[in-house]
Design an enzyme around this catalytic site. Sequence first.
Site, short mmCIF file in Angstrom:
data_model
loop_
_atom_site.label_atom_id
_atom_site.label_comp_id
_atom_site.label_asym_id
_atom_site.label_seq_id
_atom_site.Cartn_x
_atom_site.Cartn_y
_atom_site.Cartn_z
N MET A 1 0.83 -1.20 0.00
CA MET A 1 0.00 0.00 0.00
C MET A 1 0.87 1.26 0.00
O MET A 1 0.55 2.24 -0.66
CB MET A 1 -0.92 0.02 1.22
CG MET A 1 -1.78 -1.22 1.42
SD MET A 1 -2.85 -1.62 0.03
CE MET A 1 -1.96 -3.00 -0.70
N ASP A 2 1.97 1.21 0.74
CA ASP A 2 2.92 2.33 0.73
C ASP A 2 3.49 2.53 -0.67
O ASP A 2 3.63 3.67 -1.15
CB ASP A 2 4.06 2.06 1.71
CG ASP A 2 3.71 2.44 3.13
OD1 ASP A 2 2.56 2.81 3.38
OD2 ASP A 2 4.60 2.37 4.00
N LEU A 3 3.85 1.43 -1.33
CA LEU A 3 4.46 1.54 -2.65
C LEU A 3 3.46 2.03 -3.68
O LEU A 3 3.81 2.82 -4.58
CB LEU A 3 5.05 0.18 -3.06
CG LEU A 3 6.18 -0.32 -2.17
CD1 LEU A 3 6.58 -1.74 -2.56
CD2 LEU A 3 7.40 0.61 -2.26
#
Length: 388
Positions: A174-176
Site C-alpha cells: 500500500m505504501d508503494l
Amino acid sequence: MSLPPEKAPQPFAGLFVLELASVLAGPQVGQFFAELGATVLKIEAPAGDVTRTWKTPAETSDTDISAYFAASNWGKQSVVLDLTTPPGRASIRRLAARADIVLASYKPGDAEKLGADFATLSADNPRLIYGHLTGYGPDTNRAGYDAVLQAETGFMHLNGPPGTEPLKMPVALMDLLAAHQLKEGLLTALYQRAHTGRGVLVQVSLLDSALASLANQAATWLVTGHDPRPLGSGHPSIVPYGTVYRAADGRHLVLAVGSDRQFELLCAALARPEWASDPRFHTNAMRVTHRAGLEALLTHRIGEVNGEKLLQTLESRAVPAGAVRTVSEALTSESAERMILPPTPDFPHAGLRTVAFQSNTWKPVPALTGPSHLAQHQAENGLPALIG
C-alpha cells in the site's frame, strides 16, 4: 541533434527536493527523484527516521542505517531539524523558499502545528509543489499503516489459499502504491507549473491508492455484485494462471496461460494434446468452470516431468511460464543487473533502484551516494551540528 544517453542531462538535474516524509512511501518518491538527477535533502527529526531502527536479526546494531532504511534512501543528504522549535521552523522556511518540491507524510493538522504545511511554505515560494501523503485523506486524523490498509481495503481478504486466514503481503504494497500515485501527481504538477509558473498542493492517501489498485477485483464486484473470494495464487477469470505446481525434480513453477492457443501448446508440451480438445477445457470460459478438474490433472502431470526441461520447452513455444525464485535468485539473475545500485565507499552494500523505466535519450544516474547517516550533511547545508 540529441545527445547520446551517457552525455544527456538527467531529467531532474537542478531540481531541489525537500523530504519531510519518513518510513517508505515518501522516501521512495525522494529516491526516485534522486535517481533521475535531483538534489534531495532529507529532513529528519532529532530521533531520525524510525526505519533506521527497523533491523532484522541478521543486522548489526552498530550503525544507524538499517536494510529497511537503505531500501528508500539512496542519493540523499540528511540533516536534522527540530520543527517544534522556532529555529527549526525558521530553517525549514528558509530551505523551502528555494525548493521545487516538498515531500511530507504528516497526519492531517500536524504539518500546520510545525509550520511545515503548504500554505506556510508556499507563502515565500509560489512555485513550490507540495506532495502530502496521508493514511485516509486530509480530513481524517488517523495514522496510516500499511498492514492496516491491506486489511481494510480487501487485499488481505483476497490473499492466501481458500479456507485459510487472511494474509498480509510480504512487502508494504500500500505504501508503494501510494508512492507511485504521488509520483504521478508531482509529475503532473511539474508539467502544470511549466505552463502556469505556480506550484500546487498534491494530496495522496494510502486508502485511495489501495482502492484504485483493486483493478479487476473491484470491477468484479461493481459489475456483478459478487464479492471476489480468495483463490490462493489462482486467477478468478483465467485458468491455468498463477497456480504453483511442483515438478518431479522439485522445481516449483507457475503458468500464465492467457489464450486458448497457449493452452493447446501447453498440452502438447505435457504430451497431453487431448486435453485441448476436451469440451471441459476447450475454451478459457470452460476451464474457469472446470477449474478444479483441470488443476488436478495439471498438478499430477507436472509432478511427473522435469521442471527445468518443461520450462525450457514452454519458453521455446512461447507459453508464459516461470520458475518460483527466492529473492536472492531473483536479484542475482542476469536480467536484474540493471536494477542494482553499486556499493559506495561509505556504504559497502548494493542497493535497489526505484526507477524501472528507460529512455533513448538519458539514463538514470549510474551510481548514487549510499544512504546517509543521521545529520551527516548539517554543515554543508549551513545548519549547526547536533549536540550530544
